[in-house]
Design a protein around this motif. Structure first.
Motif, mmCIF file in Angstrom:
data_model
loop_
_atom_site.group_PDB
_atom_site.id
_atom_site.type_symbol
_atom_site.label_atom_id
_atom_site.label_comp_id
_atom_site.label_asym_id
_atom_site.label_seq_id
_atom_site.Cartn_x
_atom_site.Cartn_y
_atom_site.Cartn_z
ATOM 1 N N ASP A 14 28.319 -47.144 47.478
ATOM 2 C CA ASP A 14 28.841 -45.799 47.295
ATOM 3 C C ASP A 14 29.979 -45.781 46.280
ATOM 4 O O ASP A 14 30.082 -44.885 45.444
ATOM 5 N N THR A 20 29.111 -40.596 40.680
ATOM 6 C CA THR A 20 30.277 -39.952 41.287
ATOM 7 C C THR A 20 31.356 -39.670 40.254
ATOM 8 O O THR A 20 32.269 -38.878 40.503
ATOM 9 N N ASN A 24 29.781 -32.479 38.990
ATOM 10 C CA ASN A 24 28.530 -31.992 39.590
ATOM 11 C C ASN A 24 27.814 -30.986 38.696
ATOM 12 O O ASN A 24 26.588 -30.960 38.638
ATOM 13 N N HIS A 48 24.892 -40.058 45.742
ATOM 14 C CA HIS A 48 25.483 -38.818 45.254
ATOM 15 C C HIS A 48 24.417 -37.908 44.649
ATOM 16 O O HIS A 48 24.411 -36.687 44.882
#
Length: 381
Positions: A14, A20, A24, A48
């Motif tokens: 992660d 990330t 977005n 993600h």
């Protein structure tokens, strides 16, 4: 509650997820330019990315964009022991090169699914009491529970309920026997045989078939397909000794009857087609097509138009598959030629053009279905 320890490897994955570090909005903008199959694959590349792709808001955003560019969808099934169901979508203007790659999935060789017209990116297939629903743009399909019946004649109709934001399948069944006898011993006429079971299943985690009531004793027509429109599904049926159009409200799950115009030919012939978003019954002749368009479902108002085909051949060898927003009519051959092709006719300009689809193998050609106004979706089931 027992505490679950997180894996260190998972934490590291992660933390090291490169996506990330991107905004977005930028990720969404990139994803919106990709075909659905690629998007479905990318959900495995990053946690993600997966969270964005599986989000309902992204699915709706992609659907909104796709709705402005409806496509033609070709369904093909390969014959033989290793059956393969394949789908290919084509630009609906048929002049663009934006033909997405063919997607396919292996299927049980004993099953021969017949698919209903696609609805908001998904499609439903049935073989006997076995039903499958999937996304033909990604190749992901799921099997639904078997239809609860031993009946021999089944009609399934697929639709979307916008009120509850769910997809539903409606199934109706009729008993078919060589001789239908009443309790008094008299033979029951063909007109008196009606659909005896009406069932609905909602796509979801706890999906199961539910029996529902119908206040209008009718019998569906075998071999015909229904059409989804604005929260209703429509199909042709026999009601009170007349051919009628049945509607089913996917939200309230209520049936209704829409009377057809008093036309002798319409009472015997014609199939439902999507006429640029309008429910239409098309009755094909040798070189002409009569179009009965439902203008107002609540009032039962119909309009009629006749289209004469140019003298380039008989329409008997072709089936009308839909009418585009431009008014162009799409005809597909009833027998699959080699190479496979469509005929497109524009009544306004009186022009006919032939669109050849290359790359369809010999063992696919006798199982081809063609659908118009398909909207590609990236939905993951």
């Amino acid at each position: 509650m027992k505490r679950v320890k997180r894996s260190k490897k998972r934490d590291e994955r992660d933390v090291n997820d490169p996506f990330t570090n991107l905004p977005n909005d930028m990720i969404v903008e990139i994803l919106m330019e990709l075909p659905p199959r690629t998007i479905a694959s990318l959900r495995f590349a990053s946690k993600h990315l997966s969270s964005i792709i599986l989000d309902k808001e992204f699915t709706k955003l992609y659907m909104t964009q796709s709705s402005t560019q409806p496509r033609l969808l070709i369904s093909m099934r390969r014959r033989g022991d290793m059956q393969m169901q394949c789908f290919q979508s084509l630009s609906q203007d048929l002049s663009s090169s934006s033909n997405h790659d063919m997607v396919s999935f292996k299927m049980n060789p004993d099953l021969r699914y017949v698919f209903t017209p696609p609805v908001r990116g998904l499609i439903c297939g049935r073989d006997g009491t076995k039903v499958t629903v999937g996304n033909p743009s990604t190749g992901q399909f799921v099997s639904l529970p078997r239809v609860k019946t031993r009946r021999q004649d089944i009609l399934s109709v697929f639709g979307y309920d916008p009120v509850n934001d769910v997809y539903k399948v409606l199934c109706m069944t009729v008993v078919l026997k060589r001789s239908n006898m009443s309790r008094s011993g008299n033979v029951v006429s063909w007109e008196d045989i009606v659909s005896e079971e009406h069932q609905v299943i909602t796509l979801g985690a706890k999906e199961k078939w539910r029996m529902i009531e119908c206040k209008y004793p009718h019998r569906h027509y075998s071999g015909y397909q229904g059409i989804d429109k604005d929260g209703f599904v429509y199909y042709l049926a026999y009601y009170k000794k007349k051919r009628s159009l049945m509607s089913f409200d996917l939200s309230s799950e209520d049936f209704n009857v829409i009377n057809l115009p008093e036309d002798q030919m319409l009472q015997q012939f014609g199939e439902l087609v999507n006429h640029a978003g309008k429910i239409t019954i098309a009755n094909q002749g040798y070189r002409n097509v009569e179009l009965w368009v439902l203008e107002d479902a609540n009032k039962g108002v119909w309009s009629k138009a006749a289209v004469v085909f140019p003298p380039v051949g008989s329409l008997c060898f072709f089936a009308l598959k839909g009418i585009l927003n431009t008014g162009e009519m799409i005809f597909a051959p009833r027998l699959s030629p080699n190479p496979y092709f469509f005929i497109c006719y524009d009544p306004k300009s009186n022009k006919v053009r032939e669109i050849v689809i290359h790359g369809i193998r010999e063992d696919y050609r006798d199982t081809i279905q063609v659908f118009s106004n398909h909207v590609e979706s990236c939905m993951v089931l």
